[in-house]
Design a protein around this motif. Structure first.
Motif, PDB file in Angstrom:
ATOM      1  N   ALA A 128      41.277  58.539  34.048  1.00 49.66           N
ATOM      2  CA  ALA A 128      41.916  59.500  33.151  1.00 49.66           C
ATOM      3  C   ALA A 128      42.402  58.817  31.875  1.00 49.66           C
ATOM      4  O   ALA A 128      42.278  59.373  30.779  1.00 49.66           O
ATOM      5  CB  ALA A 128      43.082  60.184  33.864  1.00 49.66           C
ATOM      6  N   VAL A 129      42.962  57.612  32.021  1.00 48.82           N
ATOM      7  CA  VAL A 129      43.416  56.861  30.847  1.00 48.82           C
ATOM      8  C   VAL A 129      42.246  56.572  29.914  1.00 48.82           C
ATOM      9  O   VAL A 129      42.327  56.784  28.693  1.00 48.82           O
ATOM     10  CB  VAL A 129      44.090  55.539  31.275  1.00 48.82           C
ATOM     11  N   MET A 140      45.177  58.543  17.918  1.00 46.76           N
ATOM     12  CA  MET A 140      46.238  57.740  18.533  1.00 46.76           C
ATOM     13  C   MET A 140      46.238  56.363  17.869  1.00 46.76           C
ATOM     14  O   MET A 140      45.174  55.761  17.692  1.00 46.76           O
ATOM     15  CB  MET A 140      46.007  57.594  20.044  1.00 46.76           C
ATOM     16  N   PRO A 141      47.393  55.836  17.494  1.00 48.37           N
ATOM     17  CA  PRO A 141      47.439  54.515  16.870  1.00 48.37           C
ATOM     18  C   PRO A 141      46.789  53.445  17.750  1.00 48.37           C
ATOM     19  O   PRO A 141      46.841  53.522  18.980  1.00 48.37           O
ATOM     20  CB  PRO A 141      48.945  54.257  16.699  1.00 48.37           C
ATOM     21  N   VAL A 142      46.195  52.458  17.101  1.00 60.10           N
ATOM     22  CA  VAL A 142      45.515  51.377  17.825  1.00 60.10           C
ATOM     23  C   VAL A 142      46.453  50.690  18.810  1.00 60.10           C
ATOM     24  O   VAL A 142      46.077  50.398  19.947  1.00 60.10           O
ATOM     25  CB  VAL A 142      44.931  50.349  16.833  1.00 60.10           C
ATOM     26  N   VAL A 143      47.684  50.455  18.395  1.00 58.33           N
ATOM     27  CA  VAL A 143      48.629  49.754  19.263  1.00 58.33           C
ATOM     28  C   VAL A 143      48.895  50.547  20.537  1.00 58.33           C
ATOM     29  O   VAL A 143      49.045  49.965  21.627  1.00 58.33           O
ATOM     30  CB  VAL A 143      49.951  49.458  18.506  1.00 58.33           C
ATOM     31  N   ASP A 144      48.934  51.871  20.436  1.00 60.77           N
ATOM     32  CA  ASP A 144      49.170  52.706  21.615  1.00 60.77           C
ATOM     33  C   ASP A 144      47.947  52.726  22.521  1.00 60.77           C
ATOM     34  O   ASP A 144      48.075  52.690  23.747  1.00 60.77           O
ATOM     35  CB  ASP A 144      49.529  54.129  21.190  1.00 60.77           C
ATOM     36  N   ARG A 145      46.775  52.799  21.906  1.00 60.75           N
ATOM     37  CA  ARG A 145      45.553  52.773  22.720  1.00 60.75           C
ATOM     38  C   ARG A 145      45.415  51.445  23.450  1.00 60.75           C
ATOM     39  O   ARG A 145      45.046  51.399  24.626  1.00 60.75           O
ATOM     40  CB  ARG A 145      44.333  53.028  21.836  1.00 60.75           C
ATOM     41  N   LEU A 149      45.079  50.689  27.474  1.00 59.63           N
ATOM     42  CA  LEU A 149      43.855  50.083  27.997  1.00 59.63           C
ATOM     43  C   LEU A 149      44.084  48.730  28.670  1.00 59.63           C
ATOM     44  O   LEU A 149      43.350  48.369  29.600  1.00 59.63           O
ATOM     45  CB  LEU A 149      42.838  49.915  26.867  1.00 59.63           C
ATOM     46  N   ASP A 150      45.075  47.976  28.211  1.00 63.14           N
ATOM     47  CA  ASP A 150      45.291  46.623  28.746  1.00 63.14           C
ATOM     48  C   ASP A 150      45.443  46.592  30.273  1.00 63.14           C
ATOM     49  O   ASP A 150      44.813  45.772  30.940  1.00 63.14           O
ATOM     50  CB  ASP A 150      46.511  45.974  28.083  1.00 63.14           C
ATOM     51  N   ALA A 168      37.311  46.046  22.742  1.00 65.41           N
ATOM     52  CA  ALA A 168      36.472  45.402  21.727  1.00 65.41           C
ATOM     53  C   ALA A 168      36.276  46.330  20.533  1.00 65.41           C
ATOM     54  O   ALA A 168      36.290  45.896  19.369  1.00 65.41           O
ATOM     55  CB  ALA A 168      35.128  45.003  22.326  1.00 65.41           C
ATOM     56  N   TYR A 169      36.101  47.619  20.799  1.00 64.62           N
ATOM     57  CA  TYR A 169      35.940  48.582  19.708  1.00 64.62           C
ATOM     58  C   TYR A 169      37.220  48.686  18.871  1.00 64.62           C
ATOM     59  O   TYR A 169      37.162  48.945  17.656  1.00 64.62           O
ATOM     60  CB  TYR A 169      35.572  49.956  20.261  1.00 64.62           C
ATOM     61  N   LEU A 170      38.363  48.504  19.509  1.00 63.03           N
ATOM     62  CA  LEU A 170      39.616  48.501  18.747  1.00 63.03           C
ATOM     63  C   LEU A 170      39.647  47.325  17.767  1.00 63.03           C
ATOM     64  O   LEU A 170      40.157  47.451  16.644  1.00 63.03           O
ATOM     65  CB  LEU A 170      40.820  48.429  19.697  1.00 63.03           C
ATOM     66  N   LEU A 171      39.115  46.180  18.193  1.00 62.15           N
ATOM     67  CA  LEU A 171      39.046  45.022  17.302  1.00 62.15           C
ATOM     68  C   LEU A 171      38.151  45.329  16.092  1.00 62.15           C
ATOM     69  O   LEU A 171      38.456  44.937  14.963  1.00 62.15           O
ATOM     70  CB  LEU A 171      38.513  43.802  18.061  1.00 62.15           C
ATOM     71  N   VAL A 172      37.053  46.025  16.355  1.00 56.22           N
ATOM     72  CA  VAL A 172      36.172  46.440  15.260  1.00 56.22           C
ATOM     73  C   VAL A 172      36.924  47.350  14.300  1.00 56.22           C
ATOM     74  O   VAL A 172      36.848  47.205  13.076  1.00 56.22           O
ATOM     75  CB  VAL A 172      34.913  47.154  15.807  1.00 56.22           C
ATOM     76  N   GLU A 173      37.665  48.287  14.871  1.00 57.17           N
ATOM     77  CA  GLU A 173      38.418  49.242  14.062  1.00 57.17           C
ATOM     78  C   GLU A 173      39.452  48.546  13.190  1.00 57.17           C
ATOM     79  O   GLU A 173      39.750  48.993  12.072  1.00 57.17           O
ATOM     80  CB  GLU A 173      39.092  50.260  14.990  1.00 57.17           C
TER      81      GLU A 173
END
Length: 219
Positions: A128-129, A140-145, A149-150, A168-173
């Motif tokens: 669900a997460v 949703m802000p990257v920090v919250d995502r 996910l962590d 990894a996609y967040l790093l791209v973003e």
């Protein structure tokens, strides 16, 4: 000790031994049955754990595949065909009633509720997460995502490779291209990751201008 006393003691000891042997003959099957029960119970527990983990993984994979289909009818058909039992049936009913294409707000709310439901197995909550983070995307802000996910990416969690892919996609973003390439490269070599995910990671590396294999490994 007098002879009569010695004779009485010997007879008493013989009677005790005879009685003890009789008890063993009569009740000796009880400890044996207990030992067999303990061994069988341990084996059943381990087998049940392995079976439940395999079922949870198969269910989660089927749900993710179904939710990634293009048409609403196709998604519903794929969800209805997902292998579900026990608590999985409740989760499946929830997903069938919440189609993101038709009711995005309701779907997000349902996924958030499932992720927070401690009575559900961790694998379903992780699923669900993942789905909620993917649906929300840049809303949703990257920090919250990343915070969501962590934990899903922790070793031993069933959807760890999928969570690592999203991280990894967040790093791209964020424009951290080299870090993203390194993270994706690790995924291409992760044996826990499905073949399709490893393929996507390789394609993303090339799209970012990197090499799938580090330069030192070439040739």
């Amino acid at each position: 000790m007098s002879n009569p006393e010695s004779f009485i003691q010997e007879v008493t000891e013989e009677v005790r031994r005879d009685r003890l042997y009789a008890y063993f003959r009569k009740y000796g099957w009880i400890p044996a049955l207990i030992v067999v029960g303990v061994v069988a119970g341990t084996g059943w527990t381990e087998w049940s754990k392995a079976r439940n983990a395999a079922q949870a993984q198969a269910f989660g994979d089927a749900v993710l595949d179904a939710l990634d289909l293009g048409g609403a009818e196709e998604r519903r058909a794929a969800l209805a065909a997902a292998p579900a039992s026990g608590a999985q049936q409740a989760v499946l009913a929830l997903l069938l009633a919440s189609d993101p294409a038709e009711d995005r707000a309701g779907s997000l709310a349902a996924l958030e509720q499932l992720a927070a439901d401690g009575a559900q197995p961790q694998s379903y909550r992780d699923l669900a997460v993942l789905r909620r983070v993917i649906l929300l995307g840049a809303e949703m802000p990257v920090v919250d995502r990343r915070a969501l996910l962590d934990p899903v990416a922790a070793p031993g969690r069933p959807f760890r490779p999928l969570a690592l892919e999203q991280l990894a996609y967040l790093l791209v973003e964020e424009g951290r291209t080299e870090e993203a390439i390194a993270a994706l490269r690790s995924l291409t070599q992760d044996q826990q990751a499905p073949a399709g995910l490893r393929g996507r990671a390789g394609q993303m590396i090339m799209a970012l201008g990197g090499d799938v294999a580090p330069a030192g490994d070439a040739g």
